[in-house]
Design a protein around this motif. Sequence first.
Motif, PDB file in Angstrom:
ATOM      1  N   ALA A 143     -99.470  -0.341 -28.073  1.00  0.00           N
ATOM      2  CA  ALA A 143     -98.684   0.629 -27.291  1.00  0.00           C
ATOM      3  C   ALA A 143     -99.544   1.780 -26.766  1.00  0.00           C
ATOM      4  N   HIS A 144    -100.781   1.835 -27.224  1.00  0.00           N
ATOM      5  CA  HIS A 144    -101.673   2.926 -26.803  1.00  0.00           C
ATOM      6  C   HIS A 144    -102.591   2.503 -25.662  1.00  0.00           C
ATOM      7  N   VAL A 145    -102.985   3.494 -24.907  1.00  0.00           N
ATOM      8  CA  VAL A 145    -103.890   3.260 -23.778  1.00  0.00           C
ATOM      9  C   VAL A 145    -105.046   4.249 -23.893  1.00  0.00           C
ATOM     10  N   LYS A 146    -106.231   3.781 -23.614  1.00  0.00           N
ATOM     11  CA  LYS A 146    -107.380   4.672 -23.699  1.00  0.00           C
ATOM     12  C   LYS A 146    -107.424   5.600 -22.495  1.00  0.00           C
ATOM     13  N   VAL A 147    -107.564   6.893 -22.757  1.00  0.00           N
ATOM     14  CA  VAL A 147    -107.721   7.851 -21.647  1.00  0.00           C
ATOM     15  C   VAL A 147    -108.846   8.840 -21.950  1.00  0.00           C
ATOM     16  N   ASN A 171    -109.619  12.474 -34.694  1.00  0.00           N
ATOM     17  CA  ASN A 171    -108.648  11.774 -35.551  1.00  0.00           C
ATOM     18  C   ASN A 171    -107.369  12.561 -35.822  1.00  0.00           C
ATOM     19  N   GLU A 172    -107.113  13.536 -34.980  1.00  0.00           N
ATOM     20  CA  GLU A 172    -105.831  14.236 -35.071  1.00  0.00           C
ATOM     21  C   GLU A 172    -104.994  13.882 -33.845  1.00  0.00           C
ATOM     22  N   ILE A 173    -103.692  14.134 -33.948  1.00  0.00           N
ATOM     23  CA  ILE A 173    -102.808  13.856 -32.827  1.00  0.00           C
ATOM     24  C   ILE A 173    -102.649  15.093 -31.972  1.00  0.00           C
ATOM     25  N   VAL A 174    -103.000  14.955 -30.713  1.00  0.00           N
ATOM     26  CA  VAL A 174    -102.822  16.037 -29.753  1.00  0.00           C
ATOM     27  C   VAL A 174    -101.415  15.911 -29.195  1.00  0.00           C
ATOM     28  N   ILE A 175    -100.572  16.871 -29.499  1.00  0.00           N
ATOM     29  CA  ILE A 175     -99.144  16.711 -29.192  1.00  0.00           C
ATOM     30  C   ILE A 175     -98.493  18.065 -29.021  1.00  0.00           C
ATOM     31  N   GLU A 176     -97.467  18.118 -28.188  1.00  0.00           N
ATOM     32  CA  GLU A 176     -96.634  19.307 -28.110  1.00  0.00           C
ATOM     33  C   GLU A 176     -95.238  18.840 -28.522  1.00  0.00           C
ATOM     34  N   VAL A 177     -94.958  18.958 -29.811  1.00  0.00           N
ATOM     35  CA  VAL A 177     -93.743  18.397 -30.388  1.00  0.00           C
ATOM     36  C   VAL A 177     -92.487  18.887 -29.680  1.00  0.00           C
ATOM     37  N   ALA A 178     -92.414  20.198 -29.467  1.00  0.00           N
ATOM     38  CA  ALA A 178     -91.185  20.774 -28.923  1.00  0.00           C
ATOM     39  C   ALA A 178     -90.831  20.155 -27.581  1.00  0.00           C
ATOM     40  N   ILE A 213    -104.605  19.205 -20.228  1.00  0.00           N
ATOM     41  CA  ILE A 213    -103.903  17.973 -20.587  1.00  0.00           C
ATOM     42  C   ILE A 213    -102.409  18.177 -20.416  1.00  0.00           C
ATOM     43  N   LEU A 214    -101.987  19.411 -20.621  1.00  0.00           N
ATOM     44  CA  LEU A 214    -100.576  19.777 -20.443  1.00  0.00           C
ATOM     45  C   LEU A 214    -100.532  21.230 -19.994  1.00  0.00           C
ATOM     46  N   THR A 215     -99.636  21.510 -19.038  1.00  0.00           N
ATOM     47  CA  THR A 215     -99.546  22.868 -18.507  1.00  0.00           C
ATOM     48  C   THR A 215     -98.140  23.410 -18.725  1.00  0.00           C
ATOM     49  N   GLU A 216     -98.040  24.681 -19.034  1.00  0.00           N
ATOM     50  CA  GLU A 216     -96.731  25.282 -19.295  1.00  0.00           C
ATOM     51  C   GLU A 216     -95.774  25.023 -18.144  1.00  0.00           C
ATOM     52  N   GLY A 217     -94.540  24.712 -18.489  1.00  0.00           N
ATOM     53  CA  GLY A 217     -93.548  24.401 -17.470  1.00  0.00           C
ATOM     54  C   GLY A 217     -93.362  22.894 -17.293  1.00  0.00           C
ATOM     55  N   GLN A 218     -94.401  22.124 -17.608  1.00  0.00           N
ATOM     56  CA  GLN A 218     -94.295  20.660 -17.521  1.00  0.00           C
ATOM     57  C   GLN A 218     -93.489  20.104 -18.692  1.00  0.00           C
ATOM     58  N   PHE A 219     -93.015  18.869 -18.487  1.00  0.00           N
ATOM     59  CA  PHE A 219     -92.434  18.137 -19.599  1.00  0.00           C
ATOM     60  C   PHE A 219     -93.526  17.254 -20.196  1.00  0.00           C
ATOM     61  N   SER A 220     -93.716  17.372 -21.490  1.00  0.00           N
ATOM     62  CA  SER A 220     -94.678  16.494 -22.140  1.00  0.00           C
ATOM     63  C   SER A 220     -94.066  15.111 -22.217  1.00  0.00           C
ATOM     64  N   ASN A 221     -94.880  14.108 -21.962  1.00  0.00           N
ATOM     65  CA  ASN A 221     -94.322  12.758 -21.947  1.00  0.00           C
ATOM     66  C   ASN A 221     -95.161  11.756 -22.733  1.00  0.00           C
ATOM     67  N   ALA A 222     -96.052  12.290 -23.555  1.00  0.00           N
ATOM     68  CA  ALA A 222     -96.949  11.414 -24.316  1.00  0.00           C
ATOM     69  C   ALA A 222     -97.648  12.244 -25.371  1.00  0.00           C
ATOM     70  N   TYR A 223     -98.249  11.554 -26.338  1.00  0.00           N
ATOM     71  CA  TYR A 223     -99.208  12.257 -27.194  1.00  0.00           C
ATOM     72  C   TYR A 223    -100.497  11.459 -27.247  1.00  0.00           C
ATOM     73  N   TYR A 224    -101.539  12.066 -27.808  1.00  0.00           N
ATOM     74  CA  TYR A 224    -102.884  11.513 -27.721  1.00  0.00           C
ATOM     75  C   TYR A 224    -103.554  11.500 -29.091  1.00  0.00           C
ATOM     76  N   CYS A 225    -104.025  10.324 -29.497  1.00  0.00           N
ATOM     77  CA  CYS A 225    -104.806  10.244 -30.731  1.00  0.00           C
ATOM     78  C   CYS A 225    -106.257  10.520 -30.359  1.00  0.00           C
ATOM     79  N   TRP A 240    -106.526   7.952 -27.429  1.00  0.00           N
ATOM     80  CA  TRP A 240    -105.581   6.848 -27.302  1.00  0.00           C
ATOM     81  C   TRP A 240    -104.216   7.462 -27.047  1.00  0.00           C
ATOM     82  N   MET A 241    -103.718   7.220 -25.849  1.00  0.00           N
ATOM     83  CA  MET A 241    -102.458   7.828 -25.448  1.00  0.00           C
ATOM     84  C   MET A 241    -101.278   6.896 -25.716  1.00  0.00           C
ATOM     85  N   ILE A 242    -100.152   7.471 -26.090  1.00  0.00           N
ATOM     86  CA  ILE A 242     -98.917   6.680 -26.142  1.00  0.00           C
ATOM     87  C   ILE A 242     -97.799   7.476 -25.467  1.00  0.00           C
TER      88      ILE A 242
END
Lengths: 195, 195
Positions: free
Chosen positions: B27-31, B77-84, B39-51, B105-107
């Motif tokens: 389910a992951h894709v290399k980016v 080896n951490e997950i780059v994510i904006e949970v909220a 990778i993400l800018t305020e105001g955007q909707f986050s639609n993925a996270y990144y290993c 590795w993006m999902i």
Amino acid sequence: MVYPSTITDIYAHPGISDADLESIFRAHVKVFFYKGDLILTEGQFSNAYYCLEKGLVRAFARNIDGKDITTGFFSKNEIVIEVASLFLRQPTRENIQALSDCECWMIGYEAFQELFEKIEGFTEWGRTWMSRALLANKQRSLSMITDSATNRYLSLRREQPEVLQVAPLKHIASYLGVTDSSLSRIRKEVAQMGR
Amino acid sequence: MVYPSTITDIYAHPGISDADLESIFRAHVKVFFYKGDLILTEGQFSNAYYCLEKGLVRAFARNIDGKDITTGFFSKNEIVIEVASLFLRQPTRENIQALSDCECWMIGYEAFQELFEKIEGFTEWGRTWMSRALLANKQRSLSMITDSATNRYLSLRREQPEVLQVAPLKHIASYLGVTDSSLSRIRKEVAQMGR
DNA sequence: AAAACTACTTGTCATAAGGCAAGAAATCAA
DNA sequence: TTGATTTCTTGCCTTATGACAAGTAGTTTT
């Protein structure tokens, strides 16, 4: 069937049907705590969480000098929980204490797990709850950096006014990251501003 | 089959079998991101996270004066994510930025949802991950209250030494809740202590 | 290679908050 | 109801950190 508003409030979620809500409600048990009671003590394993119907609760940790620092307040219709201990199955480093007489709906870990496995929407609800908790926590860290003590006090007054009524000043002070003398002065200053 | 250690590390969990891991990995894709990329800018909707397989990333928010405050660093080896934003489906208030060239590795959200529904142990894994994130966040708030700026600096040096190598001083400073001048002095003081 | 940035350091001075201690006021216990 | 304890306020002085500004060094751009 009608459930306590604490329950319907807390478990309100698109993925949770009325039938689900019934199973969820049945898994809870009414419990009482009295002012000063420790609901959870550091070193213990947390084995349940509590939907707070009435009363005020605080969580606190001890710093290196043994001084206790209040890390959070739980008000009516919030979930009193120590996530790290409950879900990571490890002894807690926090204490949870009733600041007034409390009425709660308790659910144990086993019962929770069953719901988690059985009810489709429950995991979604849990993820949403966790996301909100994480967000709230982040905002707290941020405000420790960007806001003055006075502004943090004003935010608390805006968001959880009942805390200011019930909790003793020293708990509020440690929660805001100031000494009680400082909070006393801040409070005075704010009162004068108000006029 | 052998997967990248980033994947096996991040998704290591008793409830996740080898077969599960395969579906997860697929389910992951290399980016790739390059130094300075948002990778993400305020105001955007986050639609993925990144290993994060390689590189260093930071999250930052803006305070009222428009100054940016680093709220976290993500290492290998951490997950780059904006949970909220990702899980509450709302626009983010944070920005996420590569501080060095990165491999991830993006999902996407959809793929994640499918795994969440299909794979038994995945929800458990998710809850565990969230619990740890919550715990880490709490400890950060606590340390903002109980530790001196110098001690926070030393903790960061202990726990994420790579940050001190890669991130510019101003980002580290705002993360620690001090000005860059102060951090410069703290760093000097610590260097002298070390001898 | 000059110009323009960015990163970092250092100095001077200002200020918010802490440490400590005394005392008033309120609450609790005997 | 009296004493003990806790809660809160206030004063005096100290200290960590911030604000601002100048200066150095390194990096990028042209």
